[in-house]
Write an enzyme that holds these catalytic residues in place. Structure first.
Site, PDB file in Angstrom:
ATOM      1  N   CYS A 211      -7.210   1.618   3.894  1.00  0.00           N
ATOM      2  CA  CYS A 211      -7.894   0.616   3.067  1.00  0.00           C
ATOM      3  C   CYS A 211      -7.152  -0.715   3.043  1.00  0.00           C
ATOM      4  CB  CYS A 211      -8.125   1.143   1.658  1.00  0.00           C
ATOM      5  SG  CYS A 211      -6.582   1.523   0.803  1.00  0.00           S
TER       6      CYS A 211
ATOM      7  N   HIS B 192      -4.361 -14.601  -2.458  1.00  0.00           N
ATOM      8  CA  HIS B 192      -5.600 -14.866  -3.174  1.00  0.00           C
ATOM      9  C   HIS B 192      -6.502 -15.841  -2.413  1.00  0.00           C
ATOM     10  CE1 HIS B 192      -6.794 -15.078  -7.668  1.00  0.00           C
ATOM     11  NE2 HIS B 192      -7.811 -14.805  -6.881  1.00  0.00           N
TER      12      HIS B 192
HETATM   13  C1  PEP Z   1      -2.501  -2.128   0.450  1.00  0.00           C
HETATM   14  O1  PEP Z   1      -1.356  -2.243   0.001  1.00  0.00           O
HETATM   15  O2  PEP Z   1      -2.763  -2.104   1.673  1.00  0.00           O
HETATM   16  C2  PEP Z   1      -3.646  -2.046  -0.471  1.00  0.00           C
HETATM   17  C3  PEP Z   1      -4.859  -1.781  -0.036  1.00  0.00           C
HETATM   18  O3  PEP Z   1      -3.387  -2.307  -1.778  1.00  0.00           O
HETATM   19  P1  PEP Z   1      -3.301  -3.799  -2.375  1.00  0.00           P
HETATM   20  O4  PEP Z   1      -3.590  -4.775  -1.246  1.00  0.00           O
HETATM   21  O5  PEP Z   1      -4.296  -3.875  -3.474  1.00  0.00           O
HETATM   22  O6  PEP Z   1      -1.876  -3.843  -2.838  1.00  0.00           O
END
Ligand code: PEP
Ligand code: MG
Length: 845
Positions: free
Chosen positions: A768, A459
Site C-alpha cells: 500500500c 503533502h
Molecule cells: C507507508 O509507509 O508506505 C504507508 C502506506 O503508510 P504512510 O504513508 O501513511 O506512512
C-alpha cells in the site's frame, strides 16, 4: 540611534590583554570586523562587557553579540577558528533576545579542549557598530574579569546615517547557494558587511523568509546561515545594481574562505558547471509531463512599520483582518474540489483562532507596536519554534502558519491579494509551494510545477497527484534563477526539468502524450474489468483512501476494495477527539459505500512523534520517526485504541472488514493489540473478530515475517516507511529524495522475504506504499508474488490495465533478475527497458 554618551566595556575574561595588531589572523588584526581588544584567557567563563540584549548567539556557541542600550554592538569571539568545533567545548548560559547585565556569565568554555582542538584560545571583544574606541589599559597587561578595558566614544554627527534608497524600489539578485562550510560566521560575515558598507544603497541579505541588514555583521550572523542555504541579495538606491554584483561575487567566492566546488553545490556531484547544464534533476512528486513557460513564484516582502500611536485602533485593524481572512478561507473551502483541499483550509481557519498567536500579538500591540508588526512577529516566532522542533510534520505546519500569516498581514496592510497573473501553459517554479497554494492552483493555466524543497511523499506531492499535475521536487536551487517565460519541458516521470528542450524530444513527448491520453481513455473504459494477467492470474487492485468521497470515487474507477483507509484524517487538525459516534458513523458510511463483497482495510491510528494530535499530550522527541508513533503510541494509550476498535467494529458486516496495525516492529505489539481487539469483540457480542493484519514498514517486521505470519490474517507492505527505515533516509528529506527510492534492491528483498513467509502460512500480502501506484513497479511486484496492490485512487485504471498486459511467469523471471541488481537506478533502468519493449509490442499489435 546615535550614541551620545561614552560607554565603558568591562573585560569579559581574566587574562593577558593584547593589542589587536598582534592577533595572528588578518580578519581581526585588520579591524575589518571592528576595533577592540584581544585577551589570552586565564578564566573559562565569558561574561558580558556591557548591559544590553543578546542580539546574536552563534549556534556553535563560540561567539556572542550584545547590543547596548544606545545601539552599540559588541561581538565576543572565543578562540580562533573555533567555529569548526561545532559547539563542542562550549556551554551557553544565555539565549538570543535575553536582556543581560554587565558582568553576567554568557558562555562557559573548556579551555583544555579548545587548546587541544582549536588554533588558538585568543578571545576577541570588538565593537562592530562602527564607533571609535579608546583603550583604557595600555601595553600587554594582565586584566581581571570585570575590569574596564575599553571605552566606546560617542558617534560623530550623522556618520553612518546616510541610508539611501529607503524610498527606491529594491532590486534582487538571482538566488545563490552558500558554499561556506560553517555558513556566514564572524569572518566571512565581516567581509561581506565591510563590502556592503562601501555602497550607499540600502542592502539586505535574504534567506527564505528572513533577512538581514547586509551592512551589519551581527545582523548577518543572526541569520544563522548554513552551507547549502539559498541566499539572495537585495539593494535599493543609486548604486544598487553594482552593490548586488559585487556582493554576489563575494558570496559566491566564499567571502575570503575556501569553498570546495562540491560544497557550493547542494548536489553530491562535484566540479560540474551547473550553469551549462540544460537538464535539472529531482524526483517525481506527481507523474506526467508538460511543456510550458516558467513562472517563478516568490513571495514579496511587505513593508511593515513597527510603531503605532493608538493600540485600540490597531486591535480593531487586526480583528477586521482576521474576520476577513476567515471569510476568505471559508470561500476557498466551499469551492475546493476535494476533501483533501477542504481540510487544508479548515486547518488554516483553526490557526487563525489560536489563542497563543493572538496573545503574543496583543502583548506587542499593548507596547505600542502596530498590528502588522505584532502579528508578523507572533507568526515568525511561532513558525521558527515549529521548524526548530526537529519534526517534519511541525516544519510543514510552519509552512501553513507562514501562509496564513501572510494572508492576514496583507489584509492588515490593505495590500491587494492579486492572484498570480498566470501565462497560459505555466510551469511554476518555487523554492517550496505551500499546500494551500498547491490546492488552489488554476489547472486551466498551470501545467505543472517544480520545487527545490518537498519530497515525493509530502503533502504537496499528494495534492499534486490529486490534481493530476505533473510535479518534480528536490531540484537544485539553480532552478530558482530561471527567467520567467523560459520555455521548459517538465518530464516528471523521469524527474527532469529541461531548460532548453530539444525540439525532437518535444515532438516525441507530444506523441507520447497523445498516446497516454488515448491510453487513459482506454484504461478508464476497461476500469471495471478485473486485473488478470495474460496467463490468468488475478491481482487485486484496491484503493488508498482517507475519506468517504475517495471511497466513492475509487469504486467508480474500478477499485476492488479499499486496501488502506488512513484513519488519521478523522483525528488530525482538530482540537477535540472525534466522538465515538462520529468515528463509528464515518467507518459505517465508507463500509456501506463498498458493500459486503469488498475488502475494507482500516488502519488504526498512525500518529505520534512526527504527527502529534492536539488533544493527546505527547512529549517532544529528538527523533520522532524513531519514537512513539503508530501502534507504539496506541498501546501506551490503550483507551484510544479500544475506542477506535469499537468504532470500527460498528461496521462489521457492511463490508469485508479488516483491521490493520501500523508500525508494528515486535510480536508483543501484535499480541497486545489483538488482546484488546478480542476484548472489544466479546464485549460487543460479535461472533468473530474481523481479519487482523499488520503493516510491514519496519525492517524488523519484514525480517521476522515468518514469525508474524502464523499470527496474522494478512500483511500490507508500507513501502514509504519501509524505504525510509531500510535506507536510513528521511522520507521527506529534499536532498535525499532521489536516493530514498523504494526500487532499491534492499527494499525489494524485504518484500520478497515477506511474501515468502506469508505464503508459506497461506496468508495474503498487499503493498500500500507509493511503490504500488507506479506502473513501472507492477511487473516487479507481481513477480515478487504480491497479491494485492492498494493504490492512489486516480491511478486504479492504469494499474489494472498494466496488470492485464503482463504474464505472471515472465514477471517472476524478471523479479528474480532484478533482486540481484545493485541499486535503485539499475532497477529503474531495467524496468524502463522492459516497459519500452512491452509498449512497442502493444503498439505493433
Ligand atoms: C507507508 O509507509 O508506505 C504507508 C502506506 O503508510 P504512510 O504513508 O501513511 O506512512
Ligand atoms: Mg507508513
Amino acid at each position: 540611534m546615535a550614541i551620545t554618551q561614552p560607554l565603558q566595556l568591562l573585560a569579559p575574561l581574566s587574562g593577558v590583554l593584547l593589542p589587536l595588531d598582534q592577533v595572528p589572523d588578518p580578519v581581526f588584526s585588520s579591524r575589518v570586523i571592528g576595533d577592540g581588544v584581544c585577551i589570552d584567557p586565564t578564566s573559562q567563563t565569558l561574561c558580558a562587557p556591557l548591559s544590553g540584549v543578546i542580539s546574536n548567539l552563534q549556534r556553535s556557541g563560540h561567539a556572542v553579540s550584545i547590543t547596548g542600550e544606545q545601539g552599540q554592538q559588541v561581538l565576543m569571539h572565543i578562540g580562533l577558528d573555533t567555529v569548526n568545533l561545532a559547539g563542542k567545548g562550549f556551554t551557553c548560559l544565555v539565549e538570543e533576545g535575553q536582556q543581560v547585565s554587565a558582568g553576567q556569565p554568557l558562555i562557559e568554555f573548556d579551555a583544555d579542549y579548545l587548546a587541544r582542538h582549536a588554533r588558538s584560545l585568543l578571545t576577541l571583544m570588538l565593537v562592530v557598530s562602527g564607533e571609535a574606541v579608546t583603550g583604557l589599559v595600555s601595553g600587554s597587561l594582565l586584566v581581571e574579569l570585570g575590569q574596564p578595558v575599553l571605552q566606546i566614544e560617542p558617534a560623530c554627527a550623522e556618520e553612518g546615517a546616510k541610508v539611501e534608497g529607503a524610498e527606491a524600489e529594491a532590486l534582487f539578485s538571482k538566488p545563490l547557494i552558500l558554499g561556506n562550510p560553517q555558513g556566514l560566521h564572524a569572518r566571512p560575515a565581516a567581509l561581506l558587511a565591510q563590502a556592503a558598507k562601501g555602497f550607499a544603497a540600502n542592502i539586505c541579505l535574504h534567506r527564505r523568509q528572513d533577512s538581514a541588514n547586509a551592512k551589519s555583521l551581527v545582523s548577518i550572523m543572526a541569520l544563522q546561515t548554513v552551507q547549502g542555504d539559498v541566499l539572495q541579495v537585495s539593494a535599493a538606491g543609486a548604486d544598487a545594481e553594482r552593490a548586488i554584483q559585487v556582493l554576489v561575487e563575494l558570496l559566491v567566492s566564499g567571502c575570503g574562505e575556501k569553498i570546495s566546488p562540491a560544497a557550493s553545490s547542494p548536489e553530491p556531484v562535484a566540479a560540474r558547471d551547473e550553469s551549462q547544464e540544460t537538464v535539472l534533476r529531482g524526483v517525481c512528486a506527481s507523474p506526467g509531463s508538460a511543456v510550458g513557460q516558467v513562472l517563478q513564484v516568490a513571495e514579496r516582502r511587505l513593508q511593515i512599520s513597527e510603531l503605532a500611536a493608538n493600540p485600540q485602533q490597531e486591535r480593531e485593524v487586526l480583528e477586521r483582518a482576521l474576520r476577513e481572512a476567515v471569510r476568505g478561507l471559508q470561500q476557498l473551502r466551499d469551492n475546493a474540489p476535494g476533501e483533501a483541499q477542504q481540510e487544508i483550509f479548515r486547518a488554516h481557519q483553526e490557526l487563525l483562532d489560536d489563542p497563543s498567536l493572538l496573545q503574543q500579538t496583543e502583548a506587542l500591540i499593548v507596547t505600542g507596536k502596530s498590528a502588522a508588526f505584532a502579528w508578523n512577529s507572533a507568526i515568525e516566532v511561532t513558525a521558527e519554534l515549529f521548524k526548530g522542533l526537529g519534526s517534519t510534520l511541525l516544519a510543514e505546519r510552519a509552512v501553513d502558519l507562514a501562509d496564513v500569516g501572510q494572508r492576514v498581514l496583507k489584509l492588515i496592510l490593505g495590500v491587494q491579494e492579486h492572484a498570480l497573473s498566470l501565462p497560459d501553459q505555466a510551469i511554476l517554479i518555487a523554492e517550496q509551494l505551500t499546500p494551500s497554494q498547491t490546492a488552489s492552483l488554476d489547472t486551466a493555466k498551470v501545467l505543472g510545477f517544480a520545487t527545490v524543497g518537498g519530497g515525493a511523499t509530502s503533502h504537496v506531492a499528494i495534492l499534486a497527484r490529486a490534481l493530476g499535475l505533473p510535479a518534480i521536487c528536490g531540484l537544485s536551487p539553480r532552478v530558482l534563477s530561471l527567467a520567467n517565460g523560459t520555455r521548459v519541458l517538465l518530464d516528471a516521470d523521469r524527474g527532469e526539468l529541461h531548460t532548453d528542450p530539444d525540439p525532437q524530444r518535444l515532438q516525441q513527448l507530444e506523441a507520447l502524450r497523445q498516446q497516454q491520453r488515448l491510453r487513459q481513455r482506454q484504461d478508464l473504459a476497461q476500469a471495471a474489468q478485473p486485473a488478470v494477467t495474460r496467463d490468468g492470474h488475478h491481482l487485486e487492485v484496491t484503493a488508498n483512501i482517507a475519506s468517504l468521497a475517495e471511497a466513492e470515487q475509487a469504486m467508480s474507477l474500478g477499485g476492488e476494495g479499499v486496501g488502506l483507509l488512513r484513519s488519521e484524517f478523522l483525528y488530525q487538525d482538530r482540537s477535540h477527539a472525534p466522538s465515538p459516534e462520529e468515528q463509528a458513523e464515518t467507518y459505517r458510511a465508507i463500509a456501506q459505500a463498498l458493500g459486503p463483497e469488498r475488502n475494507l482495510v482500516v488502519r488504526t491510528l498512525d500518529v505520534g512523534g512526527d504527527k502529534p494530535l492536539a488533544y493527546v499530550p505527547m512529549d517532544s522527541e529528538a527523533n520522532p520517526f524513531l519514537g512513539l508513533r503508530g501502534i507504539r503510541l496506541c498501546l501506551e494509550r490503550p483507551e484510544l485504541l479500544r475506542e477506535q476498535f469499537r468504532a470500527i467494529l460498528a461496521s462489521a458486516g457492511q463490508a469485508r472488514l479488516h483491521i490493520m496495525l501500523p508500525m508494528v516492529s515486535q510480536l508483543a505489539e501484535l499480541r497486545q493489540a489483538r488482546q484488546l481487539l478480542d476484548d472489544e469483540v466479546r464485549a460487543l457480542g460479535l461472533e468473530e473478530r474481523p481479519k487482523l493484519g499488520i503493516m510491514i514498514e519496519v525492517p524488523s517486521a519484514a525480517l521476522m515475517a515468518d514469525r508474524f505470519a502464523p499470527e496474522v490474517d494478512f500483511f500490507s507492505i508500507g513501502t514509504n516507511d519501509l524505504t525510509q527505515y531500510t535506507l536510513a533516509m528521511d522520507r521527506d528529506h529534499p536532498r535525499l529524495a532521489s536516493q530514498a527510492d523504494s526500487f532499491h534492491p534492499s527494499v525489494l528483498r524485504l518484500i520478497a522475504r515477506t511474501v515468502q513467509a506469508a505464503h508459506a502460512h497461506g496468508k495474503w500480502v498487499g503493498v500500500c506504499g507509493a511503490l504500488a501506484s507506479e506502473t513501472l513497479a507492477v511487473p516487479l511486484l507481481l513477480g515478487l508474488g504480491v497479491d494485492e496492490l492498494s493504490v492512489s485512487v486516480p491511478l486504479i485504471p492504469a494499474i489494472k490495465a498494466r496488470v492485464r498486459e503482463l504474464d505472471l511467469s515472465e514477471c517472476q523471471a524478471l523479479a528474480a533478475r532484478i533482486i540481484d541488481l545493485e541499486d535503485a537506478v539499475q532497477v529503474r533502468e531495467y524496468l524502463h527497458k522492459q516497459q519500452v519493449a512491452a509498449d512497442s509490442l502493444v503498439l505493433e499489435n
